[in-house]
Design a protein around this motif. Sequence first.
Motif, short mmCIF file in Angstrom:
data_model
loop_
_atom_site.label_atom_id
_atom_site.label_comp_id
_atom_site.label_asym_id
_atom_site.label_seq_id
_atom_site.Cartn_x
_atom_site.Cartn_y
_atom_site.Cartn_z
N SER A 1 -10.87 -32.94 46.73
CA SER A 1 -11.94 -33.93 46.72
C SER A 1 -12.97 -33.45 47.74
O SER A 1 -12.89 -32.30 48.17
CB SER A 1 -11.39 -35.31 47.07
OG SER A 1 -12.42 -36.27 46.95
N ILE A 2 -13.92 -34.31 48.15
CA ILE A 2 -14.92 -33.80 49.10
C ILE A 2 -14.36 -33.63 50.51
O ILE A 2 -14.94 -32.94 51.33
CB ILE A 2 -16.21 -34.66 49.13
CG1 ILE A 2 -15.88 -36.14 49.29
CG2 ILE A 2 -17.04 -34.41 47.88
CD1 ILE A 2 -17.12 -37.00 49.54
N THR A 3 -13.24 -34.31 50.78
CA THR A 3 -12.52 -34.08 52.05
C THR A 3 -11.04 -34.12 51.73
O THR A 3 -10.65 -34.47 50.62
CB THR A 3 -12.81 -35.20 53.08
OG1 THR A 3 -12.36 -36.45 52.52
CG2 THR A 3 -14.29 -35.31 53.42
N GLY A 4 -10.23 -33.77 52.71
CA GLY A 4 -8.79 -33.97 52.56
C GLY A 4 -7.99 -32.70 52.36
O GLY A 4 -8.53 -31.60 52.32
N PRO A 5 -6.68 -32.86 52.25
CA PRO A 5 -5.77 -31.70 52.26
C PRO A 5 -5.95 -30.76 51.07
O PRO A 5 -5.62 -29.58 51.19
CB PRO A 5 -4.37 -32.33 52.24
CG PRO A 5 -4.56 -33.76 51.89
CD PRO A 5 -5.96 -34.15 52.21
N GLY A 6 -6.47 -31.25 49.94
CA GLY A 6 -6.64 -30.37 48.78
C GLY A 6 -7.61 -29.23 49.06
O GLY A 6 -7.40 -28.09 48.63
N VAL A 7 -8.69 -29.55 49.79
CA VAL A 7 -9.67 -28.50 50.14
C VAL A 7 -9.01 -27.51 51.10
O VAL A 7 -9.14 -26.29 50.94
CB VAL A 7 -10.95 -29.11 50.76
CG1 VAL A 7 -11.89 -28.01 51.25
CG2 VAL A 7 -11.66 -29.98 49.74
N ARG A 8 -8.26 -28.03 52.08
CA ARG A 8 -7.60 -27.13 53.04
C ARG A 8 -6.60 -26.21 52.33
O ARG A 8 -6.53 -25.02 52.62
CB ARG A 8 -6.87 -27.94 54.12
CG ARG A 8 -7.82 -28.60 55.06
CD ARG A 8 -7.15 -29.19 56.28
NE ARG A 8 -8.10 -30.13 56.87
CZ ARG A 8 -8.06 -31.44 56.70
NH1 ARG A 8 -7.09 -32.00 56.01
NH2 ARG A 8 -8.99 -32.21 57.23
N GLU A 9 -5.83 -26.78 51.42
CA GLU A 9 -4.83 -25.98 50.70
C GLU A 9 -5.52 -24.88 49.88
O GLU A 9 -5.08 -23.73 49.84
CB GLU A 9 -4.04 -26.92 49.77
CG GLU A 9 -2.72 -26.36 49.29
CD GLU A 9 -2.04 -27.32 48.31
OE1 GLU A 9 -1.35 -26.82 47.42
OE2 GLU A 9 -2.24 -28.55 48.41
N THR A 10 -6.64 -25.26 49.25
CA THR A 10 -7.42 -24.30 48.46
C THR A 10 -7.93 -23.16 49.34
O THR A 10 -7.78 -21.98 49.01
CB THR A 10 -8.61 -25.03 47.79
OG1 THR A 10 -8.07 -26.05 46.95
CG2 THR A 10 -9.48 -24.09 46.99
N LEU A 11 -8.52 -23.52 50.48
CA LEU A 11 -9.09 -22.49 51.36
C LEU A 11 -8.00 -21.60 51.94
O LEU A 11 -8.20 -20.40 52.12
CB LEU A 11 -9.91 -23.15 52.48
CG LEU A 11 -11.14 -23.97 52.00
CD1 LEU A 11 -11.82 -24.64 53.19
CD2 LEU A 11 -12.14 -23.10 51.24
N ALA A 12 -6.82 -22.18 52.19
CA ALA A 12 -5.70 -21.37 52.71
C ALA A 12 -5.30 -20.30 51.69
O ALA A 12 -4.98 -19.17 52.06
CB ALA A 12 -4.52 -22.27 53.05
N ILE A 13 -5.35 -20.65 50.41
CA ILE A 13 -5.03 -19.66 49.37
C ILE A 13 -6.10 -18.57 49.34
O ILE A 13 -5.81 -17.38 49.22
CB ILE A 13 -4.86 -20.37 48.00
CG1 ILE A 13 -3.57 -21.21 48.02
CG2 ILE A 13 -4.84 -19.36 46.85
CD1 ILE A 13 -3.39 -22.12 46.83
N LEU A 14 -7.37 -18.98 49.48
CA LEU A 14 -8.46 -17.99 49.48
C LEU A 14 -8.33 -17.06 50.69
O LEU A 14 -8.71 -15.88 50.62
CB LEU A 14 -9.82 -18.68 49.48
CG LEU A 14 -10.11 -19.60 48.29
CD1 LEU A 14 -11.55 -20.10 48.36
CD2 LEU A 14 -9.87 -18.90 46.96
N GLN A 15 -7.81 -17.58 51.79
CA GLN A 15 -7.66 -16.75 52.99
C GLN A 15 -6.70 -15.58 52.78
O GLN A 15 -6.74 -14.61 53.53
CB GLN A 15 -7.16 -17.59 54.17
CG GLN A 15 -8.28 -18.36 54.85
CD GLN A 15 -7.78 -19.14 56.04
OE1 GLN A 15 -6.75 -19.80 55.97
NE2 GLN A 15 -8.50 -19.06 57.15
#
Length: 447
Positions: free
Chosen positions: A37-51
């Motif tokens: 969503s625009i905030t929250g753990p889903g964005v963090r999880e996504t970015l961690a995969i991109l890392q």
Amino acid sequence: MMLMPMDTPLPDPSANALDVGYEMYALVEQLFPICRSITGPGVRETLAILQELVPLEIREVPTGTQVFDWVVPREWQIRDAYIQAPDGQRVVDFQESNLHVVSYSTPVRARMKWKDLQPHLHTLPDEPDRVPYRTSYYQETWGFCLSQCQWITMKRMYGEEAEYEVCIDSTLAPGSLTYGELYLPGSTTDEVVISCHVCHPSLANDNLSGIAVATHLARHVAALPERRYSYRFLFIPGTIGAITWLAQNEANLGRIRHGLVLSLLGIPARTHYKRSRRGDAEIDRAVAHVLKNSGAEFALLDFEPYGYDERQYCSPGLNLPFGCLSRTPYGRYSQYHTSADNLDLVHPEALAGSLAHCATIVEVLEGNGAFVNQKPKCEPQLGRRGLYSAIGGGQEKRNTELALLWVLNQSDGQHTLLDIAERSGLAFKDIRRAADLLLSHQLLTEV
Ligand code: ZN
């Protein structure tokens, strides 16, 4: 909607272009189930995969931070959501698809009659098998999205008097807005900014295709032996993420020379480029040139203040040179913002073609420049310098000769190589190669 034929192969694809297409598709698959969503753990999880693919830096901007006319909202977390029928069946279930809950829904636990439930149910009567994607970021409410077929089944099976158990196990609380940023320094601090949104849940073309292409473009740019420009890749929640980044980086926006929003790049349909608000920025001309010379189907669109984050980058007080590269443009495919924007819609070939366009755009931006002919009185004698014979035969030889003549004739310091490519009708890479040859024979100097 009619899909256009698959892009014809690009003239100079690297040997592993399609392999990278499959890698991008695998990334889309991996990211698909995450509830962003625009905030929250889903964005963090996504970015961690991109890392795992690119050294992204993760930024957290606290709830309540003022960003121009907006405020960073509370952070949304969702654990479960369902509508349970009188017989105990979960007839709508977040665990089956995260599209079933309206993004940013406030928590609710209630027993409700069918008619009281109606204002909170969203369907697509014209597309009865599809679940719509709905959000309510800036208005406190809750809701469920379901297919029209599911809705009809509920009504038939349980009647209008049935009472349902409704649960949205969510939290809206102070936290932060998360985004990812990757900065790749070049030999100058002049910047190219590539931006994509990371705020949509299980939608494949809308947001995941852009994320996959941006990630692999970052890998490509990082691997370039040299870079004139510095590159900044932004993986941000749509609208509020771009506003937040712009507000927090206002002092440095003057470094941005070119910007590109990447979105909707996974459907095998023709490519669309939406020009910047300026309309004649170098990025607009570079993209138009690349698409014209790609041999693939494309269309150019004028700027409009509707679409993705180019709306923010191109707002009048900033007026940054940002265009938007897509296959089918914003909202113009029938699966848009529905459960049909799924993994079947996205194709590795389309992702590969989109990445190839982006890589060629970077090549043009990097290679563009203006030069001055050092023997401007009549043509210099090219044969004596081996410049005619150095080249292969056929069309390639003719193009190179033409390119040499065009570059020599137009290089009065006023015309860039992109100007010359446009005027001559030759591909930028031919013009650039001619300039390099002339430079190596001291027949040109850079402005
Ligand atoms: Zn969207």
